[in-house]
Design a protein around this motif. Structure first.
Motif, PDB file in Angstrom:
ATOM      1  N   GLY A  81     -82.056 -61.768   6.619  1.00  0.00           N
ATOM      2  CA  GLY A  81     -81.947 -63.125   7.384  1.00  0.00           C
ATOM      3  C   GLY A  81     -81.837 -62.818   8.918  1.00  0.00           C
ATOM      4  O   GLY A  81     -81.113 -61.881   9.344  1.00  0.00           O
ATOM      5  N   LEU A  82     -81.745 -63.844   9.645  1.00  0.00           N
ATOM      6  CA  LEU A  82     -81.418 -63.829  11.136  1.00  0.00           C
ATOM      7  C   LEU A  82     -80.757 -65.370  11.254  1.00  0.00           C
ATOM      8  O   LEU A  82     -80.954 -66.160  10.661  1.00  0.00           O
ATOM      9  N   ARG A  83     -79.776 -64.932  12.099  1.00  0.00           N
ATOM     10  CA  ARG A  83     -78.842 -66.336  12.565  1.00  0.00           C
ATOM     11  C   ARG A  83     -78.590 -66.337  14.069  1.00  0.00           C
ATOM     12  O   ARG A  83     -78.447 -65.244  14.734  1.00  0.00           O
TER      13      ARG A  83
ATOM     14  N   VAL B 143     -84.072 -67.880   8.495  1.00  0.00           N
ATOM     15  CA  VAL B 143     -83.742 -68.090   9.987  1.00  0.00           C
ATOM     16  C   VAL B 143     -82.835 -69.213  10.012  1.00  0.00           C
ATOM     17  O   VAL B 143     -83.417 -70.134   9.454  1.00  0.00           O
ATOM     18  N   THR B 144     -81.738 -69.174  10.687  1.00  0.00           N
ATOM     19  CA  THR B 144     -80.979 -70.107  10.658  1.00  0.00           C
ATOM     20  C   THR B 144     -80.368 -70.330  12.090  1.00  0.00           C
ATOM     21  O   THR B 144     -79.816 -69.099  12.528  1.00  0.00           O
ATOM     22  N   ILE B 145     -80.339 -71.439  12.719  1.00  0.00           N
ATOM     23  CA  ILE B 145     -79.572 -71.723  14.007  1.00  0.00           C
ATOM     24  C   ILE B 145     -78.658 -72.756  13.840  1.00  0.00           C
ATOM     25  O   ILE B 145     -78.691 -73.699  13.079  1.00  0.00           O
ATOM     26  N   THR B 146     -77.377 -72.451  14.221  1.00  0.00           N
ATOM     27  CA  THR B 146     -76.378 -73.120  14.098  1.00  0.00           C
ATOM     28  C   THR B 146     -75.719 -73.513  15.437  1.00  0.00           C
ATOM     29  O   THR B 146     -75.549 -72.498  16.102  1.00  0.00           O
ATOM     30  N   THR B 147     -75.322 -74.708  15.845  1.00  0.00           N
ATOM     31  CA  THR B 147     -74.800 -74.996  17.142  1.00  0.00           C
ATOM     32  C   THR B 147     -73.600 -75.863  17.061  1.00  0.00           C
ATOM     33  O   THR B 147     -73.495 -76.741  16.281  1.00  0.00           O
TER      34      THR B 147
ATOM     35  N   ARG C 291     -87.540 -55.817   8.168  1.00  0.00           N
ATOM     36  CA  ARG C 291     -88.392 -57.051   8.035  1.00  0.00           C
ATOM     37  C   ARG C 291     -87.771 -58.040   9.194  1.00  0.00           C
ATOM     38  O   ARG C 291     -88.476 -58.832   9.654  1.00  0.00           O
ATOM     39  N   ALA C 292     -86.572 -58.289   9.165  1.00  0.00           N
ATOM     40  CA  ALA C 292     -85.866 -59.365   9.689  1.00  0.00           C
ATOM     41  C   ALA C 292     -86.121 -59.193  11.493  1.00  0.00           C
ATOM     42  O   ALA C 292     -86.274 -59.980  12.319  1.00  0.00           O
TER      43      ALA C 292
END
Length: 109
Positions: free
Chosen positions: A51-53, A98-102, A21-22
């Motif tokens: 999840g997606l990262r 969905v997570t975006i880390t910078t 699914r991700a």
């Protein structure tokens, strides 16, 4: 003695279903990225849960803050409070987290 709450165990088959699914959600995200000419960023499908990262680093992006902002706006992510030197944004899309880390350096903070 108090009984401890236990989480239900996720079967291997269920976890594979979550990862599939991700991946479907990631395909949709990448189509949106191509349409909007967003800069490429690395994505990871999480091993547990659905999840997606994406982790944006100064080494991988000429303008990490601008790259983060472009993706957050395009996907409608919600910025999160985080530690100094780090930007994080997240949203749940069709059951996929969905997570975006910078990571920021002094030069791009």
């Amino acid at each position: 003695m108090q009984a401890q709450a236990t989480r239900p165990r996720i079967s291997a088959a269920d976890q594979i279903t979550y990862q599939a699914r991700a991946c479907q959600r990631l395909a949709n995200i990448l189509s949106t990225a191509a349409e909007r000419a967003l800069p490429a960023i690395p994505w990871t499908v999480t091993a547990v849960g659905c999840g997606l990262r994406a982790d944006i680093t100064p080494a991988g992006a000429a303008d990490p803050r601008g790259t983060h902002r472009a993706w957050v706006q395009a996907l409608g992510l919600t910025p999160q409070r985080t530690m100094p030197g780090r930007l994080t944004a997240t949203v749940r899309m069709d059951g996929v987290q969905v997570t975006i880390t910078t990571a920021l350096t002094k030069e791009n903070a």
